[in-house]
Design an enzyme around this catalytic site. Structure first.
Site, PDB file in Angstrom:
ATOM      1  N   ARG A  37      65.996  48.241  34.709  1.00 39.12           N
ATOM      2  CA  ARG A  37      64.919  47.657  34.959  1.00 39.12           C
ATOM      3  C   ARG A  37      65.333  46.164  33.775  1.00 39.12           C
ATOM      4  O   ARG A  37      65.692  46.644  32.630  1.00 39.12           O
ATOM      5  CB  ARG A  37      64.097  47.757  34.625  1.00 39.12           C
ATOM      6  CG  ARG A  37      63.256  48.571  33.851  1.00 39.12           C
ATOM      7  CD  ARG A  37      61.927  48.868  33.901  1.00 39.12           C
ATOM      8  NE  ARG A  37      61.443  49.869  34.458  1.00 39.12           N
ATOM      9  CZ  ARG A  37      61.765  50.887  34.509  1.00 39.12           C
ATOM     10  NH1 ARG A  37      61.770  51.608  33.028  1.00 39.12           N
ATOM     11  NH2 ARG A  37      61.394  52.373  34.722  1.00 39.12           N
ATOM     12  N   TYR A 143      63.790  66.942  24.493  1.00 33.89           N
ATOM     13  CA  TYR A 143      64.726  65.501  23.521  1.00 33.89           C
ATOM     14  C   TYR A 143      65.787  66.430  22.482  1.00 33.89           C
ATOM     15  O   TYR A 143      66.601  66.212  22.765  1.00 33.89           O
ATOM     16  CB  TYR A 143      63.848  65.073  22.993  1.00 33.89           C
ATOM     17  CG  TYR A 143      64.342  63.954  22.377  1.00 33.89           C
ATOM     18  CD1 TYR A 143      65.440  62.348  22.858  1.00 33.89           C
ATOM     19  CD2 TYR A 143      63.612  63.514  20.830  1.00 33.89           C
ATOM     20  CE1 TYR A 143      65.445  61.956  22.542  1.00 33.89           C
ATOM     21  CE2 TYR A 143      65.378  62.405  20.281  1.00 33.89           C
ATOM     22  CZ  TYR A 143      65.197  61.813  21.553  1.00 33.89           C
ATOM     23  OH  TYR A 143      66.104  60.146  21.090  1.00 33.89           O
ATOM     24  N   LYS A 147      69.222  66.373  23.245  1.00 38.75           N
ATOM     25  CA  LYS A 147      69.919  65.835  22.124  1.00 38.75           C
ATOM     26  C   LYS A 147      71.645  66.887  20.769  1.00 38.75           C
ATOM     27  O   LYS A 147      72.814  67.104  20.975  1.00 38.75           O
ATOM     28  CB  LYS A 147      70.137  64.682  21.135  1.00 38.75           C
ATOM     29  CG  LYS A 147      69.202  63.900  20.970  1.00 38.75           C
ATOM     30  CD  LYS A 147      69.921  62.867  21.575  1.00 38.75           C
ATOM     31  CE  LYS A 147      69.601  61.940  22.589  1.00 38.75           C
ATOM     32  NZ  LYS A 147      70.467  60.743  22.932  1.00 38.75           N
TER      33      LYS A 147
HETATM   34  N1  SER Z   1      62.509  58.305  17.352  1.00 40.59           N
HETATM   35  C1  SER Z   1      62.661  59.793  18.156  1.00 40.59           C
HETATM   36  C2  SER Z   1      61.656  59.800  18.388  1.00 40.59           C
HETATM   37  O1  SER Z   1      60.582  59.488  17.812  1.00 40.59           O
HETATM   38  C3  SER Z   1      63.796  60.335  17.773  1.00 40.59           C
HETATM   39  O2  SER Z   1      65.244  60.368  17.497  1.00 40.59           O
HETATM   40  O3  SER Z   1      61.864  60.161  19.921  1.00 40.59           O
END
Ligand code: SER
Length: 316
Positions: A37, A143, A147
């Protein structure tokens, strides 16, 4: 003249500032911004922009071929707190976008890739203080799992296919131009906005939670320096530890009180506390310092001054 660069996820917290900095370094026309976007005015008016879904291989390939792109910075990702709510969407976005870019590099359609990793690759069994470059990882968030897998794939594509991919493990990033979204370290940005607007902040982490953090100017400088570095200097092809500063919400509140004496902080830890507790409290970044001369410039006090000064100007 620098060959064309594509930023994917250019409207996010890092992408906005990275795009603007690369445009001032290499010329606006040579830096193509793209995102799912449109972004803020400063970014949209500073040069070319393409609407682009990072998970759509053909769409990314079309933009790469159209602009004869040489380097890609892949900044699109779903961050830690949001990813806990939408695990499959996070996996899909974080992994497929990376494969798309790595495969374009494998096919020699682009020559260099920047992909950000995070302190989230570490987990509850990792040594917390001065976390080494190579250590136990075992991330416990969606997450972090994405990663860490991404790091393995970057190293694999480098070793097997010679892909020139470069990466850093960003700590929490503090900036005033664009808000972060969906991260566990976001409190360290929200706090300054609320301090100026309301004179107080309710923090979603406990006051003693120490996390590695960095001011955005340092993060952008690290990113560009790593990309400029001669390829033979880069020994780590998974991702480099990158240190800036480490502090707790309590210490951050104290630094704000120096400038806004009546500032008050309260604590109401939520689900993000568990995420923060699984991450390091400080980072050993000696590999980055030795191999490409990394050195941070901003401490907490300087960050507070920069944040309050700049936010005051734009909130007027
Ligand atoms: N700043 C990110 C988070 O809090 C960490 O890579 O998900």
């Amino acid at each position: 003249m620098h060959k064309p660069i594509l930023i994917i996820g250019a409207c996010g917290q890092i992408g906005t500032e990275l795009t603007i900095e690369l445009r001032s370094k290499y010329g606006a026309e040579n830096v193509i911004a793209s995102d799912i976007r449109e972004g803020g005015e400063a970014l949209m008016q500073s040069g070319p922009f393409e609407l682009l879904d990072a998970t759509d291989y053909e769409a990314v390939e079309d933009v790469v071929m159209h602009y004869e792109i040489d380097e890609v910075y892949l900044m699109a990702a779903m961050l830690s707190a949001t990813a806990e709510k939408f695990p499959m969407r996070a996996w899909n976005l974080n992994m497929n976008s990376l494969f798309n870019v790595l495969n374009l590099a494998k096919e020699k359609k682009i020559t260099k890739v920047f992909w950000p990793s995070s302190i989230a690759v570490f987990g509850p069994n990792t040594p917390k203080e001065n976390t080494p470059q190579s250590t136990i990882m075992e991330p416990s968030t969606v997450y972090g799992i994405s990663k860490q897998s991404g790091e393995r794939w970057c190293e694999y594509y480098h070793k097997k296919y010679g892909v020139d991919v470069r990466s850093v493990r960003y700590p929490g990033l503090i900036s005033w131009k664009t808000m972060p979204g969906g991260g566990t370290t976001d409190y360290a940005v929200e706090i300054y906005h609320e301090a100026l607007k309301k004179g107080g902040y309710e923090c979603f982490l406990d006051g003693n939670t120490q996390l590695p953090m960095m001011y955005m100017d340092d993060a952008i400088r690290a990113t560009i320096n790593l990309m400029d570095c001669p390829t033979e200097n880069i020994k780590v092809r998974s991702s480099y530890n990158l240190g800036g500063m480490s502090f707790t919400p309590k210490q951050m509140a104290d630094s704000i009180t120096q400038h806004i004496p009546d500032f008050e902080i309260t604590y109401a830890p939520d689900f993000r506390q568990e995420i923060a507790d699984s991450w390091p409290s400080s980072i050993d970044d000696s590999a980055a310092r030795e191999e490409w001369d990394w050195e941070p410039r901003f401490n907490l006090e300087q960050t507070t001054i920069e944040m309050l000064d700049n936010l005051k100007t734009i909130q007027k």
